[in-house]
Design an enzyme around this catalytic site. Structure first.
Site, short mmCIF file in Angstrom:
data_model
loop_
_atom_site.label_atom_id
_atom_site.label_comp_id
_atom_site.label_asym_id
_atom_site.label_seq_id
_atom_site.Cartn_x
_atom_site.Cartn_y
_atom_site.Cartn_z
N HIS A 83 0.86 -1.20 0.00
CA HIS A 83 0.00 0.00 0.00
C HIS A 83 0.89 1.24 0.00
O HIS A 83 1.51 1.57 1.01
CB HIS A 83 -0.91 -0.05 1.24
N HIS A 85 1.56 5.34 -2.12
CA HIS A 85 0.98 6.42 -2.93
C HIS A 85 2.11 7.06 -3.72
O HIS A 85 2.58 8.15 -3.40
CB HIS A 85 0.30 7.47 -2.04
N LYS A 88 1.69 10.63 -5.01
CA LYS A 88 1.74 11.76 -4.07
C LYS A 88 3.14 12.03 -3.56
O LYS A 88 3.42 13.12 -3.05
CB LYS A 88 0.89 11.45 -2.84
N HIS A 233 -9.57 2.16 1.07
CA HIS A 233 -9.12 2.90 2.26
C HIS A 233 -10.30 2.94 3.22
O HIS A 233 -11.38 3.41 2.84
CB HIS A 233 -8.75 4.33 1.89
N GLU A 236 -10.00 5.41 8.39
CA GLU A 236 -8.70 5.95 8.76
C GLU A 236 -8.91 7.12 9.72
O GLU A 236 -8.67 8.28 9.38
CB GLU A 236 -7.93 6.39 7.51
N ASP A 333 2.65 3.14 2.90
CA ASP A 333 1.75 4.26 2.72
C ASP A 333 2.52 5.46 2.16
O ASP A 333 3.37 5.29 1.29
CB ASP A 333 1.00 4.60 4.01
N ASN A 334 2.30 6.64 2.69
CA ASN A 334 2.84 7.86 2.07
C ASN A 334 4.30 8.10 2.44
O ASN A 334 4.72 7.79 3.55
CB ASN A 334 2.02 9.05 2.51
#
Ligand SMILES: [Zn+2]
Length: 442
Positions: A83, A85, A88, A233, A236, A333-334
């Protein structure tokens, strides 16, 4: 990476001797292994060309083939980052999060996306993320792609080109990211078609609303029509009323959905009363949903109120889920964007932080699967994320021998082995993106 702690011989067949493996990542049992209390065992691994030839108990056989002495350093299969991004990533310098909250992250990303996310911008940051992943020892990555309005027509073709360019190095998958109510109407159909044509996964953000079941029905119908897997998602937040997860599980059962389905985050489960938790976990198990937790991003965003010390860790109920047989993974994630100001696509960092944040120790047990075999299964990659004879020799060799060594240091001298050869990849310099961080020409 900096110079590796061992050098591999440049021959077709050699031994990696005396490596310590987490037995949970072995594809099949190896006879005669002596396990220590931490689930580790000493093995010799024969590399034959691009494959693992044999895995044996250490010092079982001798021959005159070249060998590398690992002196107890851990050997892992390459990682799987389930997972991320990548669209981004790495915008922090031009789009910081002013107060570190989730809401501010949404705003900062929306503004940056509208102003800056053209082909080249997305491609260069995506590539930067993949280069980090690759150099750190990751074999496969799933990324979410913001697909609101005009962005879908930009990001999906960039992803397809990137996936092709990186084939054989990092296996890429992509999931559509929009609020699920965006699938209403003919636009939803067009977006689902784009995802299907691109070999992607359907899904989105399942926000709680009166329309959540209807929105889910629409997404499931679009997925079933096109034979797509799903990835959402979910919940969260630390809001006790955020309960989209059981709604998704009920949608799986209602639609008799037989594809793979993954739910990310599920943070609010950790603040809900036990009877609600029990009911939800029963449904998740029954529905065959896998869950991915994003501990670094959760720790960054959850419980953040300016001027107030956070009181909870933000992560979902990983132990309770795994105890029920729900497949659980952890992922990046990010990275360096308004949702998470740090990160380097390093799955060892993710595993190390997850271990500390969610107590994936005492015992460490089979938690190494959460960054290897389990996410590989969710991505449908049966030969990735595990060690076994006949599987690709895609390995990460660490100097750290025991957990307290492996997780104490960043293991920057790790050796990534791909197809039996030491990977010659260095981490990209953040300076490479400097020109993207300045104000756009108006
Ligand atoms: Zn995410």
């Amino acid at each position: 990476m900096s110079a590796g702690f061992v050098r591999l011989p440049s021959v077709e067949r050699y031994w990696l001797r005396g490596g310590r493996v987490p037995v949970a990542v072995l594809a099949e049992p190896v006879p005669g292994l002596t396990l220590d209390a931490d689930g580790l065992a000493l093995v010799d691994i024969e590399v034959t060309g691009a494959q693992i030839g044999r895995i044996e108990r250490a010092e079982m056989t001798r021959d005159d083939r070249p060998e590398v002495r690992l002196e107890g350093g851990q050997v892992w299969p390459c990682f799987v980052d389930l997972h991320t991004h990548l669209d981004k990533g790495h915008i922090w310098q031009r789009a910081p999060n002013p107060d570190g909250t989730f809401r501010a992250a949404q705003r900062a990303v929306a503004d940056d996306r509208a102003a800056r996310w053209r082909d080249e911008d997305v491609a260069r940051r995506m590539e930067f993320g993949l280069r980090c992943s690759y150099a750190h020892g990751t074999r496969a990555v799933r990324t979410h792609l913001d697909s609101q309005g005009p962005q879908a027509a930009i990001s999906w073709p960039v992803m397809r080109a990137m996936r092709k360019a990186w084939m054989g190095r990092v296996e890429m998958q992509a999931t559509v990211l929009v609020p699920i109510d965006a699938f209403a109407g003919p636009d939803g159909e067009r977006l689902a078609d784009l995802v299907a044509e691109s070999g992607g996964t359907l899904g989105g953000v399942a926000y709680m609303s009166d329309a959540v079941d209807a929105s889910l029905d629409r997404v499931f119908a679009l997925a079933v029509e096109r034979g797509l897997d799903l990835d959402f998602h979910v919940d969260e937040s630390g809001d006790v009323g955020a309960r989209a997860l059981p709604r998704i599980a009920r949608a799986v059962l209602r639609h008799r959905f037989t594809g793979r389905i993954l739910c990310g985050h599920c943070c609010s489960l950790a603040v809900q009363p036990p009877e609600i938790v029990e009911e939800t976990l029963d449904l998740v198990k029954q529905a065959g949903i896998a869950v991915v937790s994003l501990p670094m991003c959760n720790l960054y965003l959850q419980g953040r109120e300016p001027g107030r010390t956070p009181r909870w860790r933000g992560v979902t109920l990983l132990h309770e889920m795994k105890a029920r047989g729900i497949p659980v993974a952890v992922a990046s994630d990010n990275c360096r964007d308004p949702y998470h100001g740090y990160g380097d696509h390093d799955m060892l960092e993710v595993f190390r932080e997850a271990t500390r944040i969610a107590h994936l120790d005492r015992p460490h047990g089979d938690w190494p699967r959460a960054v290897t075999a389990t996410p590989a299964d969710v991505m449908g990659l049966a030969r990735v994320g595990r060690l076994g004879a006949g599987l690709p020799a895609d390995l990460v060799l660490f100097r750290g021998r025991h957990w307290s060594e492996l997780l104490a240091r960043p293991q920057s001298d790790r050796v990534v082995v791909r197809d039996g050869r030491a990977l010659d990849a260095t981490l990209p310099d953040h300076r490479e993106l400097d020109d993207l961080m300045t104000e756009p020409a108006s």
